[in-house]
Design an enzyme around this catalytic site. Sequence first.
Site, mmCIF file in Angstrom:
data_model
loop_
_atom_site.group_PDB
_atom_site.id
_atom_site.type_symbol
_atom_site.label_atom_id
_atom_site.label_comp_id
_atom_site.label_asym_id
_atom_site.label_seq_id
_atom_site.Cartn_x
_atom_site.Cartn_y
_atom_site.Cartn_z
ATOM 1 N N ASN A 12 26.361 -7.537 -32.989
ATOM 2 C CA ASN A 12 27.648 -7.971 -32.438
ATOM 3 C C ASN A 12 27.544 -8.524 -31.025
ATOM 4 O OD1 ASN A 12 27.140 -5.031 -31.858
ATOM 5 N ND2 ASN A 12 28.829 -5.410 -30.436
ATOM 6 N N GLY A 14 24.674 -9.870 -27.533
ATOM 7 C CA GLY A 14 23.347 -10.179 -27.026
ATOM 8 C C GLY A 14 22.473 -10.951 -27.987
ATOM 9 N N GLY A 16 21.111 -9.925 -30.671
ATOM 10 C CA GLY A 16 21.465 -9.661 -32.072
ATOM 11 C C GLY A 16 22.524 -10.633 -32.561
ATOM 12 N N SER A 141 9.689 -3.875 -26.270
ATOM 13 C CA SER A 141 9.795 -4.419 -24.920
ATOM 14 C C SER A 141 8.481 -4.195 -24.184
ATOM 15 C CB SER A 141 10.923 -3.721 -24.156
ATOM 16 O OG SER A 141 10.869 -4.011 -22.776
ATOM 17 N N TYR A 168 13.121 5.280 -21.444
ATOM 18 C CA TYR A 168 13.246 3.986 -22.132
ATOM 19 C C TYR A 168 11.871 3.506 -22.581
ATOM 20 C CZ TYR A 168 13.971 -1.048 -22.747
ATOM 21 O OH TYR A 168 13.988 -2.339 -23.247
#
Length: 296
Positions: A12, A14, A16, A141, A168
């Site tokens: 929904n 970014g 994506g 990442s 992260y």
Amino acid sequence: MASTRAFITGGNTGIGFESAKVLCQKGYDVTIGCRDDTRAANAVRAIKEGQPDAKIESVRLDLADLSSVAECYKTLSKQNKLDFDVLLNNAGVMACPKMTTKDGFEYQLGTNHLGHFALTNLLLPHLKEANKPVRIINVSSKGHQFGKMDFDDLFRDKPGAYGPLEAYGQSKRANILFTYELARRLEAEKQTQITVNTLHPGVITTELGRHITGGRWYMNWLIKAASYIFWFKTPAQGAETQLYLATSPDVANVTGKYFDNCKEVKSDGPTYDKEIAKKLWEVSEELVMPKIKALL
């Protein structure tokens, strides 16, 4: 002729959302998983406004809640949409303050890795049974270099152990280890039609970094200033590598690799440790699959 189907977690917003737009343009039947029904509906509407004939719908999916993952799977099963051609595990959170998922997992590892691990393993038997080429893509990442897999304190519960960026990094390292281990398992099962790869999308100007700024005006200013010094990608540019892995004939038979800017590169050394990857799989399986099975 059957549609070419793609499922995108976090479709929904970014990269994506940009991936969903492009796949719709290419004629894919796209399903986006989103935890917020309103934002999902807005994304679907926005794509259809630009492409009236787009085949796109949404399903509720909160990767930080295993009951939501199970409900998402049941919804897809009722819709007879389990044999996807592309599974793009795209959703993620970054540098959150210390908090937990609904199931008590550290939030970044729980969302970025464990939720996707559960979803992928639910879909995997159907992807195998489909007996057709399938591409699984896990968004990681370069931030995987910030963290390490600490199986003695996986959720960073020891006093002073939690650092938002390190946690992260651990979750992004888990994405890569999961990719490599899944590729090895599929190869051992001679499931050569299913490929699984991972990638670094780049440093992107999206809402992913909202926890870094924390709403502080000077952090937003610093990030804006940095964009003039470093190469910050737009969401459309950031989506290019995952779209390449999802659609390019050049990587139709490539599996178990890490990509950056549409090129195969090396992740850091410990991500190739098979024992660490195997242990992460076993620990992840133990953490999520009994709960998932009890919910189905």
